[in-house]
Design an enzyme around this catalytic site. Structure first.
Site, PDB file in Angstrom:
ATOM      1  CE1 TYR A  89      -3.877  -2.256   0.648  1.00  0.00           C
ATOM      2  CE2 TYR A  89      -2.559  -3.178   2.431  1.00  0.00           C
ATOM      3  CZ  TYR A  89      -3.658  -3.239   1.597  1.00  0.00           C
ATOM      4  OH  TYR A  89      -4.545  -4.284   1.712  1.00  0.00           O
ATOM      5  CG  HIS A 143      -6.963   5.215   0.875  1.00  0.00           C
ATOM      6  ND1 HIS A 143      -7.670   6.404   0.984  1.00  0.00           N
ATOM      7  CD2 HIS A 143      -7.735   4.274   1.509  1.00  0.00           C
ATOM      8  CE1 HIS A 143      -8.809   6.180   1.636  1.00  0.00           C
ATOM      9  NE2 HIS A 143      -8.867   4.909   1.968  1.00  0.00           N
ATOM     10  CE1 TYR A 198      -4.022  -3.474   5.943  1.00  0.00           C
ATOM     11  CE2 TYR A 198      -4.293  -4.520   8.091  1.00  0.00           C
ATOM     12  CZ  TYR A 198      -3.688  -4.469   6.836  1.00  0.00           C
ATOM     13  OH  TYR A 198      -2.750  -5.400   6.492  1.00  0.00           O
ATOM     14  CG  ASN A 232     -11.850  -0.315   7.707  1.00  0.00           C
ATOM     15  OD1 ASN A 232     -10.802  -0.653   8.239  1.00  0.00           O
ATOM     16  ND2 ASN A 232     -12.708  -1.183   7.206  1.00  0.00           N
ATOM     17  CG  ASN A 280     -14.388   3.931   4.815  1.00  0.00           C
ATOM     18  OD1 ASN A 280     -15.511   4.382   5.019  1.00  0.00           O
ATOM     19  ND2 ASN A 280     -14.141   3.044   3.868  1.00  0.00           N
TER      20      ASN A 280
END
EC number: 3.1.1.29
Length: 203
Positions: free
Chosen positions: A26, A31, A82, A84, A130
């Site tokens: 990631y 994001h 993470y 959210n 989120n």
């Protein structure tokens, strides 16, 4: 939700939170621009992220700003839960370091702003993000945000696919400069206040 003091205190520390997802797969995603800004701020402070006990986050403690009244104690944080689930680790850090909610700065990607454009604000909604949604659920909405524009996905691409892809090659040419500018904006907000930071960095 617990005790969430929203009153800023001149002597209280600041908590700058870069939002993102942990893991190398990631690392360069849209994001994860919050993590990119946090990593750059860590370089400036001159420390290395360490695990924050049970808070499920990596942190660095340091100071920013010139000597004197404008010098600020800061905690940089990257939640490792993470995106959210970011609210739990951030709220745990807030309670541990006794940070007023108004002294929290969330650095995050923003779909409804053109690529590279910055918008700084205090409070407000989560706009479908989120990470912000989780933070607001944990401690209310009255924290600062440095919103880094990533734009909307092209064509019929789903939002989830778009934000979890790396920046396009044309975007990457400017990315280092833009991340540097976002880090400057976060520092300015903490040292000189929201109004000055907005006047300087809101594009």
């Amino acid at each position: 939700m617990g005790d969430t003091d929203v009153t800023s205190d001149a002597n209280a520390p600041w908590l700058i939170v870069g939002l993102g997802n942990p893991g190398p797969e990631y690392a360069r995603n849209r994001h994860n621009v919050g993590f990119m800004v946090a990593d750059l701020l860590a370089e400036r402070i001159g420390g290395k992220f360490k695990r924050a006990g049970k808070a499920q986050a990596q942190v660095i403690e340091g100071r920013i700003g010139p000597p004197g009244p404008a010098n600020r104690r800061v905690i940089l944080a990257k939640p490792m839960s993470y995106m959210n689930l970011s609210g739990g680790p951030v709220n745990a850090l807030r309670e541990f370091y006794k940070v007023p909610v108004a002294n929290i700065v969330a650095v995050h990607d923003e779909l409804d702003i053109d690529y590279g454009v910055l918008r700084l604000k205090l409070g407000g909604g989560d706009n479908g993000h989120n990470g912000l949604k989780s933070m607001t659920k944990a401690m209310g909405p009255d924290y600062h945000r440095v919103r880094f524009g990533i734009g909307r996905p092209p064509g019929r691409m789903q939002v989830a696919d778009f934000v979890l892809k790396d920046f396009a090659s044309a975007e990457r040419k400017e990315l280092d400069y833009l991340v540097d500018r976002a880090a400057d904006a976060a520092e300015c907000l903490v040292i000189e206040g929201l109004e000055r930071a907005q006047g300087t960095y809101n594009s």
